[in-house]
Design an enzyme around this catalytic site. Structure first.
Site, PDB file in Angstrom:
ATOM      1  N   THR A   1     -10.518   3.650  10.674  1.00 12.01           N
ATOM      2  CA  THR A   1     -10.341   2.784  11.845  1.00 12.01           C
ATOM      3  C   THR A   1      -9.756   3.533  13.039  1.00 12.01           C
ATOM      4  O   THR A   1      -9.739   3.022  14.148  1.00 12.01           O
ATOM      5  CB  THR A   1      -9.433   1.582  11.505  1.00 12.01           C
ATOM      6  OG1 THR A   1      -8.346   2.038  10.713  1.00 12.01           O
ATOM      7  CG2 THR A   1     -10.181   0.528  10.749  1.00 12.01           C
TER       8      THR A   1
ATOM      9  N   LYS B   1       0.853  -1.190   0.000  1.00 12.29           N
ATOM     10  CA  LYS B   1       0.000   0.000   0.000  1.00 12.29           C
ATOM     11  C   LYS B   1       0.888   1.239   0.000  1.00 12.29           C
ATOM     12  O   LYS B   1       1.781   1.382   0.842  1.00 12.29           O
ATOM     13  CB  LYS B   1      -0.889  -0.006   1.243  1.00 12.29           C
ATOM     14  CG  LYS B   1      -1.832   1.179   1.311  1.00 12.29           C
ATOM     15  CD  LYS B   1      -2.790   0.998   2.470  1.00 12.29           C
ATOM     16  CE  LYS B   1      -2.358   1.701   3.722  1.00 12.29           C
ATOM     17  NZ  LYS B   1      -2.497   3.159   3.707  1.00 12.29           N
TER      18      LYS B   1
ATOM     19  N   LYS C   1      -7.305   7.951  -0.819  1.00 12.88           N
ATOM     20  CA  LYS C   1      -8.613   8.286  -0.232  1.00 12.88           C
ATOM     21  C   LYS C   1      -9.200   9.557  -0.825  1.00 12.88           C
ATOM     22  O   LYS C   1      -9.470  10.537  -0.129  1.00 12.88           O
ATOM     23  CB  LYS C   1      -8.501   8.432   1.295  1.00 12.88           C
ATOM     24  CG  LYS C   1      -8.054   7.173   2.018  1.00 12.88           C
ATOM     25  CD  LYS C   1      -8.162   7.317   3.525  1.00 12.88           C
ATOM     26  CE  LYS C   1      -7.700   6.091   4.266  1.00 12.88           C
ATOM     27  NZ  LYS C   1      -6.249   5.865   4.212  1.00 12.88           N
TER      28      LYS C   1
ATOM     29  N   ASP D   1      -3.493   4.211  -1.869  1.00 12.80           N
ATOM     30  CA  ASP D   1      -4.466   4.601  -0.828  1.00 12.80           C
ATOM     31  C   ASP D   1      -4.422   6.116  -0.631  1.00 12.80           C
ATOM     32  O   ASP D   1      -3.887   6.594   0.366  1.00 12.80           O
ATOM     33  CB  ASP D   1      -4.122   3.854   0.461  1.00 12.80           C
ATOM     34  CG  ASP D   1      -5.118   4.130   1.588  1.00 12.80           C
ATOM     35  OD1 ASP D   1      -6.280   4.435   1.282  1.00 12.80           O
ATOM     36  OD2 ASP D   1      -4.714   4.028   2.761  1.00 12.80           O
TER      37      ASP D   1
ATOM     38  N   ARG E   1       2.297  -0.529  10.900  1.00 11.82           N
ATOM     39  CA  ARG E   1       3.371  -0.469  11.886  1.00 11.82           C
ATOM     40  C   ARG E   1       3.689  -1.799  12.569  1.00 11.82           C
ATOM     41  O   ARG E   1       4.815  -1.982  13.029  1.00 11.82           O
ATOM     42  CB  ARG E   1       3.050   0.627  12.911  1.00 11.82           C
ATOM     43  CG  ARG E   1       3.216   2.020  12.316  1.00 11.82           C
ATOM     44  CD  ARG E   1       2.547   3.078  13.145  1.00 11.82           C
ATOM     45  NE  ARG E   1       1.092   2.987  13.048  1.00 11.82           N
ATOM     46  CZ  ARG E   1       0.247   3.834  13.612  1.00 11.82           C
ATOM     47  NH1 ARG E   1       0.715   4.832  14.341  1.00 11.82           N
ATOM     48  NH2 ARG E   1      -1.050   3.686  13.450  1.00 11.82           N
TER      49      ARG E   1
ATOM     50  N   ASP F   1     -13.761  14.412  -3.187  1.00 11.70           N
ATOM     51  CA  ASP F   1     -13.834  15.713  -3.862  1.00 11.70           C
ATOM     52  C   ASP F   1     -15.096  15.729  -4.719  1.00 11.70           C
ATOM     53  O   ASP F   1     -15.907  14.797  -4.640  1.00 11.70           O
ATOM     54  CB  ASP F   1     -12.557  15.891  -4.716  1.00 11.70           C
ATOM     55  CG  ASP F   1     -12.151  17.352  -4.859  1.00 11.70           C
ATOM     56  OD1 ASP F   1     -13.043  18.195  -5.100  1.00 11.70           O
ATOM     57  OD2 ASP F   1     -10.948  17.637  -4.745  1.00 11.70           O
TER      58      ASP F   1
HETATM   59  O1  C5P Z   1       0.270   1.310  11.091  1.00 10.53           O
HETATM   60  P1  C5P Z   1      -1.147   0.900  10.938  1.00 10.53           P
HETATM   61  O2  C5P Z   1      -1.316  -0.597  10.806  1.00 10.53           O
HETATM   62  O3  C5P Z   1      -2.052   1.502  11.976  1.00 10.53           O
HETATM   63  O4  C5P Z   1      -1.555   1.515   9.514  1.00 10.53           O
HETATM   64  C1  C5P Z   1      -2.834   1.374   8.984  1.00 10.53           C
HETATM   65  C2  C5P Z   1      -2.814   1.843   7.570  1.00 10.53           C
HETATM   66  O5  C5P Z   1      -4.115   1.676   7.031  1.00 10.53           O
HETATM   67  C3  C5P Z   1      -2.453   3.309   7.400  1.00 10.53           C
HETATM   68  O6  C5P Z   1      -1.687   3.403   6.210  1.00 10.53           O
HETATM   69  C4  C5P Z   1      -3.780   4.013   7.226  1.00 10.53           C
HETATM   70  O7  C5P Z   1      -3.677   5.123   6.340  1.00 10.53           O
HETATM   71  C5  C5P Z   1      -4.628   2.921   6.579  1.00 10.53           C
HETATM   72  N1  C5P Z   1      -6.071   3.027   6.809  1.00 10.53           N
HETATM   73  C6  C5P Z   1      -6.648   3.015   8.068  1.00 10.53           C
HETATM   74  N2  C5P Z   1      -8.007   3.124   8.217  1.00 10.53           N
HETATM   75  C7  C5P Z   1      -8.785   3.196   7.140  1.00 10.53           C
HETATM   76  C8  C5P Z   1      -8.226   3.181   5.857  1.00 10.53           C
HETATM   77  C9  C5P Z   1      -6.848   3.063   5.736  1.00 10.53           C
HETATM   78  O8  C5P Z   1      -5.926   2.916   9.058  1.00 10.53           O
HETATM   79  N3  C5P Z   1     -10.108   3.231   7.272  1.00 10.53           N
END
Ligand code: C5P
Length: 236
Positions: free
Chosen positions: A123, A37, A66, A64, A216, A69
């Site tokens: 999330t 991603k 998002k 990603d 992460r 617009d």
């Molecule tokens: O590090 P972590 O696992 O928290 O990263 C989650 C990834 O998923 C990030 O790149 C974030 O932008 C993406 N994301 C998210 N929630 C969403 C859509 C995408 O955390 N609803």
């Protein structure tokens, strides 16, 4: 659930500052991850070149960004993104039906089979955060996710993004024809950081996720390779 979880594809989020750091991760993970991603941080720094560089390593890309617009702008942005041969991209469901339909048209314009995924509720947000943004009392996050998923479904997108807490309800209402991507993945016992609605790889798989996004938990680990092995071994 074995039939469902066998189809889960893990995607690692390259939430790093530059090409060197991103490609280091791609090379470190090797055959353990073939789908990455690219989000706002890396794309803003490196642009289209990083998409091409990851693809040149033989991996697939989920872009990603998002988009959220007016429909005409989103259609053009999606057309351009889809022409980069990325396999998945995101728009915000809250952009509304006309915007979501424009996104799907952008893929058609590009003659691509890229999947448009609509982000329902980030999330990182809990019911209190949603209530303050939308200025009404929200207590049932699942109902909000299902409402936005219905909008996405009616607009013809390939799938949606939701947390693992809502994925089973989405799956049971919309079935496998609507793909579900679950971010906010943590290894058992891992810290939440800024995420609110986290699940383990296994929980996401058992809820019917088609894709999981792991950030992460892998990229900040002392050994990303060892952490990725734990992700894969947690999947049923
Ligand atoms: O590090 P972590 O696992 O928290 O990263 C989650 C990834 O998923 C990030 O790149 C974030 O932008 C993406 N994301 C998210 N929630 C969403 C859509 C995408 O955390 N609803």
């Amino acid at each position: 659930m074995a039939g469902v979880s066998a189809r889960v594809t893990p995607i690692v989020a390259l939430d790093v500052a530059n090409t060197a750091a991103a490609l280091q991760l791609v090379d470190d993970l090797g055959d353990l991850c073939r789908f990455y991603k690219i989000g706002s941080e890396l794309y803003t720094a490196e642009g289209v070149a990083i998409v091409r560089a990851v693809q040149a390593r033989g991996a697939s890309v989920f872009l990603d960004l998002k988009f959220h617009d007016i429909p005409n702008t989103v259609r053009g942005a999606v057309r351009t993104a889809a022409s980069l041969q990325v396999r998945l991209l995101t728009v915000h469901a809250a952009g509304g039906r006309a915007m979501l339909e424009a996104a799907v048209s952008g893929v058609t314009d590009a003659g691509s089979d890229c999947g448009v995924l609509a982000v329902t509720v980030l999330t990182s947000m809990d019911a209190q955060a949603i209530s303050s943004v939308w200025n009404r009392r929200v207590t049932d996050m699942q109902a909000e996710v299902l409402r936005l998923t219905q909008l996405a479904w009616d607009s013809g997108v390939r799938g949606i993004v939701c947390s693992g807490h809502e994925a089973a309800a989405v799956r049971s209402r919309f079935g496998g024809a609507l793909e579900t991507l679950v971010p906010g993945i943590r290894l058992p016992g891992g810290g939440h950081q800024d995420q609110s609605r986290v699940v383990t790889p296994r929980q996401a798989a058992e809820a019917g996720a088609r894709y999981i996004v792991v950030g992460r938990a892998v990229t900040s680990a002392e050994s990303p390779l060892a952490a990725m092995k734990l992700v894969l071994s947690d999947l049923p």
